[in-house]
Enzyme design. Sequence first.
Site, PDB file in Angstrom:
ATOM      1  N   GLY A  97       0.820  -1.209   0.000  1.00 15.73           N
ATOM      2  CA  GLY A  97       0.000   0.000   0.000  1.00 15.73           C
ATOM      3  C   GLY A  97       0.853   1.258   0.000  1.00 15.73           C
ATOM      4  O   GLY A  97       1.854   1.341   0.721  1.00 15.73           O
ATOM      5  N   VAL A  98       0.456   2.241  -0.800  1.00 13.93           N
ATOM      6  CA  VAL A  98       1.255   3.464  -0.898  1.00 13.93           C
ATOM      7  C   VAL A  98       1.302   4.202   0.431  1.00 13.93           C
ATOM      8  O   VAL A  98       2.278   4.922   0.711  1.00 13.93           O
ATOM      9  CB  VAL A  98       0.725   4.370  -2.033  1.00 13.93           C
ATOM     10  CG1 VAL A  98      -0.632   4.963  -1.686  1.00 13.93           C
ATOM     11  CG2 VAL A  98       1.733   5.458  -2.380  1.00 13.93           C
ATOM     12  N   ASP A  99       0.298   4.028   1.283  1.00 15.96           N
ATOM     13  CA  ASP A  99       0.339   4.650   2.612  1.00 15.96           C
ATOM     14  C   ASP A  99       1.466   4.048   3.438  1.00 15.96           C
ATOM     15  O   ASP A  99       2.212   4.774   4.115  1.00 15.96           O
ATOM     16  CB  ASP A  99      -1.011   4.520   3.329  1.00 15.96           C
ATOM     17  CG  ASP A  99      -1.540   3.093   3.374  1.00 15.96           C
ATOM     18  OD1 ASP A  99      -1.058   2.215   2.616  1.00 15.96           O
ATOM     19  OD2 ASP A  99      -2.470   2.849   4.173  1.00 15.96           O
ATOM     20  N   THR A 122      -8.350   1.743  10.562  1.00 10.98           N
ATOM     21  CA  THR A 122      -9.335   0.701  10.265  1.00 10.98           C
ATOM     22  C   THR A 122      -8.663  -0.663  10.332  1.00 10.98           C
ATOM     23  O   THR A 122      -9.209  -1.630  10.863  1.00 10.98           O
ATOM     24  CB  THR A 122      -9.927   0.918   8.864  1.00 10.98           C
ATOM     25  OG1 THR A 122     -10.521   2.226   8.813  1.00 10.98           O
ATOM     26  CG2 THR A 122     -10.994  -0.112   8.557  1.00 10.98           C
ATOM     27  N   THR A 174     -19.965  -8.758  29.824  1.00 15.41           N
ATOM     28  CA  THR A 174     -19.791  -9.030  28.399  1.00 15.41           C
ATOM     29  C   THR A 174     -19.240  -7.841  27.625  1.00 15.41           C
ATOM     30  O   THR A 174     -18.331  -7.989  26.792  1.00 15.41           O
ATOM     31  CB  THR A 174     -21.139  -9.465  27.786  1.00 15.41           C
ATOM     32  OG1 THR A 174     -21.559 -10.683  28.405  1.00 15.41           O
ATOM     33  CG2 THR A 174     -21.023  -9.688  26.275  1.00 15.41           C
TER      34      THR A 174
END
Length: 243
Positions: A97-99, A122, A174
């Site tokens: 990925g270019v990032d 993300t 939970t």
Amino acid sequence: MQILIEAGNTYVKVAQLFDDGNFELLGRYPSRKLEMVLEPLLENGIGRIVFASVGPVEVDNSIQRISQLANIPVMQVKTLRKDFGVKNAYAEYQYLGVDRWLTLVAIHQSFKKPTVIVDIGTALTFDVMTEDGKHLGGWIAPGYQLMMKAVLENTTKVFSDREHGDELMFADNTADGLKNGCRAALLGLIEYGLGQARDKLKTEPEVILCGGGVRHLPKSWGRGYQHRSDLVLEGLALYAKCR
């Protein structure tokens, strides 16, 4: 002056690069508003638009169209096999990925040390680089929100009700069990990766933490590491100044 654009799947970051080599982040905007953001900037004598994109091709096309209509040169930065002293670990180098590529370039220019870069958004990306700029590869894994979403959307009786606290401990309910479990998964991946990196590098690496998802790690754990932001824009600025 040049405009730098880091284009993601949903948002874009826009910055101004001044003639003295410094840049100023103007903001993070929804991709659909890019034209509205750029329009007033393009009236101020912009010399070039330099961008990198991991988003949909429609965003790339939009940037190209805007620059053409304004009669402003545009350069799209893409991942290379080798540049700025950094050597890509991927045999099919264009698929890194270019990032991640721009982050490696920016960090190598800043440190020139054995380095581990952990970028949490993300997705979590984990990359290892030697002192002389050789990329040793890395990992990609779901970030905190993606892990939470995967569990919540595929179970019926697991839920989350609020933001997590700073402490990472065993939970007695939970909601906290899910949140702390996802956070522990991030931390476990990083710790295991650091062990692998130490073996490969034969030394203790400089650890760089970046991305908004770093806030999901316990603050006490990350105090000894470097925290950086806008590394993709730093890499873009290098290309804008030197290419």
